[in-house]
Design a protein around this motif. Structure first.
Motif, short mmCIF file in Angstrom:
data_model
loop_
_atom_site.label_atom_id
_atom_site.label_comp_id
_atom_site.label_asym_id
_atom_site.label_seq_id
_atom_site.Cartn_x
_atom_site.Cartn_y
_atom_site.Cartn_z
N TYR A 51 0.80 -1.22 0.00
CA TYR A 51 0.00 0.00 0.00
C TYR A 51 0.84 1.28 0.00
O TYR A 51 0.34 2.32 -0.43
N VAL A 52 2.04 1.21 0.49
CA VAL A 52 2.94 2.38 0.46
C VAL A 52 4.34 1.91 0.12
O VAL A 52 4.73 0.80 0.45
N ARG A 53 5.07 2.78 -0.54
CA ARG A 53 6.43 2.43 -0.94
C ARG A 53 7.39 2.53 0.23
O ARG A 53 8.26 1.67 0.42
N ASP A 54 7.25 3.59 1.03
CA ASP A 54 8.17 3.81 2.15
C ASP A 54 7.64 4.94 3.03
O ASP A 54 6.56 5.49 2.79
N LYS A 55 8.39 5.29 4.06
CA LYS A 55 7.98 6.35 4.98
C LYS A 55 7.89 7.70 4.28
O LYS A 55 7.05 8.53 4.63
N GLN A 56 8.74 7.94 3.30
CA GLN A 56 8.72 9.23 2.63
C GLN A 56 7.42 9.45 1.86
O GLN A 56 6.92 10.57 1.79
N GLU A 57 6.88 8.38 1.30
CA GLU A 57 5.58 8.51 0.63
C GLU A 57 4.50 8.89 1.63
O GLU A 57 3.65 9.75 1.35
N LEU A 70 4.95 10.46 4.45
CA LEU A 70 5.22 11.84 4.87
C LEU A 70 4.66 12.83 3.87
O LEU A 70 4.06 13.85 4.24
N PHE A 71 4.83 12.55 2.58
CA PHE A 71 4.32 13.44 1.55
C PHE A 71 2.80 13.49 1.59
O PHE A 71 2.20 14.57 1.42
N GLU A 72 2.15 12.35 1.82
CA GLU A 72 0.70 12.34 1.93
C GLU A 72 0.23 13.18 3.13
O GLU A 72 -0.79 13.85 3.06
N VAL A 124 9.95 18.80 6.28
CA VAL A 124 9.97 18.98 4.83
C VAL A 124 11.29 18.53 4.22
O VAL A 124 11.34 18.03 3.09
N ASP A 125 12.39 18.65 4.96
CA ASP A 125 13.69 18.26 4.42
C ASP A 125 13.84 16.75 4.29
O ASP A 125 14.77 16.28 3.61
N ALA A 126 12.94 15.98 4.91
CA ALA A 126 13.01 14.53 4.81
C ALA A 126 12.31 14.01 3.55
O ALA A 126 12.41 12.83 3.24
N LEU A 127 11.61 14.89 2.84
CA LEU A 127 10.92 14.49 1.62
C LEU A 127 11.90 14.26 0.48
O LEU A 127 13.00 14.81 0.47
N ARG A 128 11.48 13.49 -0.51
CA ARG A 128 12.25 13.38 -1.74
C ARG A 128 12.29 14.75 -2.43
O ARG A 128 11.35 15.54 -2.28
N PRO A 129 13.34 15.04 -3.18
CA PRO A 129 13.46 16.39 -3.77
C PRO A 129 12.23 16.85 -4.54
O PRO A 129 11.77 17.99 -4.36
N ASP A 130 11.66 16.01 -5.40
CA ASP A 130 10.49 16.42 -6.18
C ASP A 130 9.29 16.67 -5.28
O ASP A 130 8.54 17.65 -5.47
N ARG A 159 9.45 17.46 -2.11
CA ARG A 159 9.76 18.65 -1.32
C ARG A 159 9.45 19.91 -2.11
O ARG A 159 8.85 20.86 -1.59
N ASP A 160 9.84 19.94 -3.36
CA ASP A 160 9.57 21.12 -4.20
C ASP A 160 8.07 21.37 -4.32
O ASP A 160 7.61 22.52 -4.23
N ALA A 161 7.30 20.29 -4.51
CA ALA A 161 5.85 20.43 -4.64
C ALA A 161 5.23 20.94 -3.34
O ALA A 161 4.36 21.83 -3.34
N ALA A 162 5.68 20.39 -2.21
CA ALA A 162 5.14 20.79 -0.91
C ALA A 162 5.50 22.24 -0.59
O ALA A 162 4.66 23.02 -0.11
N VAL A 163 6.74 22.61 -0.86
CA VAL A 163 7.19 23.99 -0.59
C VAL A 163 6.42 24.99 -1.45
O VAL A 163 6.03 26.06 -0.98
N GLU A 164 6.17 24.63 -2.70
CA GLU A 164 5.44 25.53 -3.60
C GLU A 164 4.01 25.75 -3.10
O GLU A 164 3.51 26.88 -3.07
N ARG A 165 3.36 24.66 -2.69
CA ARG A 165 2.00 24.81 -2.17
C ARG A 165 1.99 25.57 -0.86
O ARG A 165 1.10 26.40 -0.62
N ARG A 166 2.96 25.32 -0.01
CA ARG A 166 3.01 26.04 1.27
C ARG A 166 3.25 27.53 1.03
O ARG A 166 2.68 28.37 1.73
#
Length: 202
Positions: A57-63, A65-67, A117-123, A125-132
């Motif tokens: 159901y999930v790939r890893d913790k980073q997925e 975290l992004f959700e 936010v720094d624990a996210l994958r780069p892509d 992180r960029d998406a989350a930072v842009e929305r924030r």
């Protein structure tokens, strides 16, 4: 514990229900223990499934975290929509912060994720930072509107207001205990008052 048994649904619907159960349980664990102190083993145990099953159901913790980030940002968007009905910048700001506070406290995992936010994958992180950034700009615009319409004090730095408010909210998972503190609704009313009463014009 989330219900895990299959019901009369399609296989894709069942999979999505189980995936949401994983995300919700992980989010709760992040809120209780923090992202770095929570393992996928912890999540699997709380759902009474194997770690191998979890990977369906999930790939890893980073997925996960992004959700959680996306959920927090969705709450932010809903807060902006809710507050848009108010007439003055000050009242818009108060409604937005109260709405956001209450729902973030109800989901401490989403709130805790914002500090990671720094624990996210780069892509991601960029998406989350842009929305924030968009959310913060919306709050800043409310402050500017309040200054212009006279409902907020003149001379305020809108981005300083944003950083002060969001800093206070983002720190909630570090100290909030639902068994010891106010309910999410009570806390949102009290904290929004503390944060905003010093900003409003006499």
């Amino acid at each position: 514990m989330a219900r895990w048994e299959n019901e009369r649904r399609t296989s894709e619907q069942v999979r999505e229900i189980k995936r949401q159960a994983v995300l919700k349980e992980a989010s709760r664990a992040f809120g209780r223990k923090g992202y770095h102190n929570t393992s996928l083993d912890d999540v699997a145990r709380s759902l009474n499934i194997s770690k191998g099953t979890l990977y369906n159901y999930v790939r890893d913790k980073q997925e996960i975290l992004f959700e959680c980030h996306k959920e927090a940002l969705d709450i932010g968007d809903a807060a902006m929509e809710y507050a848009s009905r108010a007439e003055t910048g000050a009242e818009q700001l108060r409604l937005a912060i109260r709405f956001y506070l209450e729902r973030i406290v109800e989901n401490l995992g989403a709130c805790a994720a914002l500090l990671e936010v720094d624990a996210l994958r780069p892509d991601d992180r960029d998406a989350a930072v842009e929305r924030r950034r968009g959310f913060e700009q919306s709050i800043s615009a409310m402050v500017e509107r309040g200054i212009a319409d006279g409902s907020l004090k003149s001379g305020l730095d809108p981005m300083l207001v944003v950083r002060t408010v969001m800093g206070a909210i983002n720190w909630i998972p570090r100290w909030y205990d639902p068994d010891r503190h106010q309910s999410p609704t009570e806390l949102s009313v009290e904290m929004s008052g503390m944060l905003l009463d010093g900003l409003t014009a006499a």
